[in-house]
Scaffold this motif. Structure first.
Motif, short mmCIF file in Angstrom:
data_model
loop_
_atom_site.label_atom_id
_atom_site.label_comp_id
_atom_site.label_asym_id
_atom_site.label_seq_id
_atom_site.Cartn_x
_atom_site.Cartn_y
_atom_site.Cartn_z
N ALA A 1 -43.74 -53.33 -13.51
CA ALA A 1 -42.83 -53.46 -14.62
C ALA A 1 -42.04 -52.41 -14.96
N VAL A 2 -40.75 -52.72 -15.09
CA VAL A 2 -39.85 -51.86 -15.26
C VAL A 2 -38.91 -52.16 -16.86
N ILE A 3 -38.91 -51.12 -17.43
CA ILE A 3 -38.51 -51.43 -18.85
C ILE A 3 -36.95 -50.81 -18.92
N VAL A 4 -36.03 -51.84 -19.37
CA VAL A 4 -34.39 -51.37 -19.38
C VAL A 4 -34.33 -51.39 -20.87
N ALA A 5 -33.83 -50.07 -21.35
CA ALA A 5 -33.24 -49.92 -22.79
C ALA A 5 -32.16 -50.00 -22.68
N LEU B 1 -38.90 -47.02 -27.68
CA LEU B 1 -38.88 -47.67 -26.40
C LEU B 1 -39.27 -46.66 -25.42
N GLU B 2 -38.74 -45.59 -25.28
CA GLU B 2 -38.92 -44.60 -24.43
C GLU B 2 -40.53 -43.99 -24.31
N GLY C 1 -46.77 -44.65 -18.11
CA GLY C 1 -46.46 -44.72 -16.72
C GLY C 1 -45.55 -45.81 -16.40
N TYR C 2 -44.85 -46.39 -17.47
CA TYR C 2 -43.61 -47.35 -16.96
C TYR C 2 -42.49 -46.47 -17.00
#
Length: 292
Positions: A99-103, A130-131, A137-138
Motif C-alpha cells: 500500500a502506498v498513500i498519495v497525498a 495524512l503524513e 511504515g506506509y
C-alpha cells in the motif's frame, strides 16, 4: 480482442463476477473467428468490497491480480476522510498487496494560498494527519499535478508493476494518470463547490499499460468501502501498529479491543503509542459501519 464467457464458467464459484479487470484468462479462437474465454486462472490478489445494496451478502471485485494499491486522497477539495483511507489500507493488508498513500493537491494545502479558500490551520492539520501514516511504515508521497511535485517519485513506484489507483471522487486519480502517461487524456472534473465532493469521471475499471512497463488500473471514485472477506478475529492483524500488542490483552486473542478490561491496545492508546483515531477506525470496521 472481444470474447464471450463460456456458460460453465458463469456457474463456477468465484468472488464477485466471473471475470473482472485484471483476471488472467485462457482464450480460444473459434472457426468463425470469434473468441471465447475457456478458463480463468486463480487470483493472486483482489480489491473487493461489499456490493452496495446487497445487505452484505455479495462482493464486488473492483480489480484482480495487482501488486500494489495506491490510495489517492486530496489534501483539500475534497477534504480527506482518513477513516476511508484506513479501510483501503485494511483491504491492502488483508489481500497481501503493498500500500502506498498519495497525498495529492499539495498546492491547495499550502498555507500561503489561503486566498484559494482553504483554512491554513485546517490544511496543516490535514497534512499532518495524512503524513502520520509514514510512522506506521506506509510510504506517503506528496503530489501536485499543477506544480509537478512528486510525479517522478510516483512514476518510479508504478513502473514495472501492476498497480490499482483507488480513492474518493475528486481526489485527482485521473489527473495523476494523465500526468504519468502522456496522451492518455482521461476525463477529469472539478470538485463541486456546493457539496465539496468530487464528481465521478471514471465509471468503470480499466487496465492501462504504461510506457515505462507495467499497468495501472483506474477505478471509479468510492464514497464508501464496505469490507469483504476479512474475518472479525483477523481484523486487528490488518493494523500494523496493533501487532506488537496482540496476545498481550487479559483475554489474549479473544479480546475484541472494544470494551474488555486490561486491553493491551487500549493501553497503548492511553500511553500515546497507538493513535486513538486508528483504534476508533478499527472499532467502526468491526461493527460493520460504512465510512461515507
Amino acid at each position: 480482442m472481444e470474447a464471450v464467457l463460456r456458460g460453465r464458467l458463469k456457474r463456477e464459484q468465484r468472488t464477485g463476477d466471473a471475470v473482472v479487470v485484471g483476471d488472467r484468462v485462457l482464450v480460444d479462437r473459434q472457426e468463425d473467428g470469434k473468441h471465447t474465454i475457456e478458463g480463468v486462472e486463480p487470483r493472486r490478489t483482489e480489491l473487493a468490497r461489499r456490493a452496495p445494496g446487497s445487505g452484505g451478502r455479495r462482493a464486488k471485485v473492483v480489480v484482480a491480480n495487482v501488486d500494489q494499491l495506491v490510495a489517492v486522497f486530496a489534501l483539500a477539495r475534497p477534504a480527506p476522510r482518513l477513516r476511508l483511507l484506513d479501510r483501503f489500507l485494511v483491504v491492502a493488508e488483508s489481500s497481501g498487496m503493498e500500500a502506498v498513500i498519495v497525498a495529492n493537491k499539495t498546492d491547495l494545502a499550502d498555507p500561503a494560498r489561503a486566498a484559494a479558500g482553504i483554512d491554513p490551520e485546517e490544511a496543516r492539520a490535514t497534512q499532518a494527519g495524512l503524513e502520520g501514516y509514514a510512522a506506521l511504515g506506509y510510504q506517503v508521497l506528496r503530489t501536485s499535478v499543477t506544480e509537478g511535485e512528486g510525479l517522478e517519485e510516483l512514476r518510479a513506484r508504478v513502473c514495472g508493476r501492476v498497480t490499482v489507483f483507488a480513492g474518493p471522487s475528486g481526489a485527482g486519480k485521473s489527473s495523476l494518470l494523465n500526468a504519468l502517461q502522456p496522451g492518455l487524456a482521461l476525463r477529469t472534473a472539478e470538485v463541486s463547490e456546493a457539496v465539496g465532493k468530487g464528481r465521478h469521471t471514471t465509471v468503470s475499471s480499466r487496465l492501462i499499460p504504461l510506457d515505462c512497463g507495467g499497468y495501472v488500473a483506474d477505478t471509479p471514485g468510492l464514497r464508501e468501502l464496505g469490507l469483504w472477506g476479512v474475518e472479525p478475529g483477523d481484523l486487528d492483524q490488518c493494523f500494523p501498529e496493533f501487532r506488537p500488542y496482540l496476545g498481550q490483552c487479559r483475554f489474549s486473542r479473544s479480546c475484541t479491543h472494544t470494551h474488555e478490561p486490561d486491553c493491551a491496545i487500549a493501553g497503548a492508546v492511553e500511553a500515546g503509542r497507538v493513535s486513538g483515531a486508528r483504534l476508533e477506525s478499527y472499532r467502526k470496521l468491526l461493527a460493520g459501519d460504512d465510512a461515507r
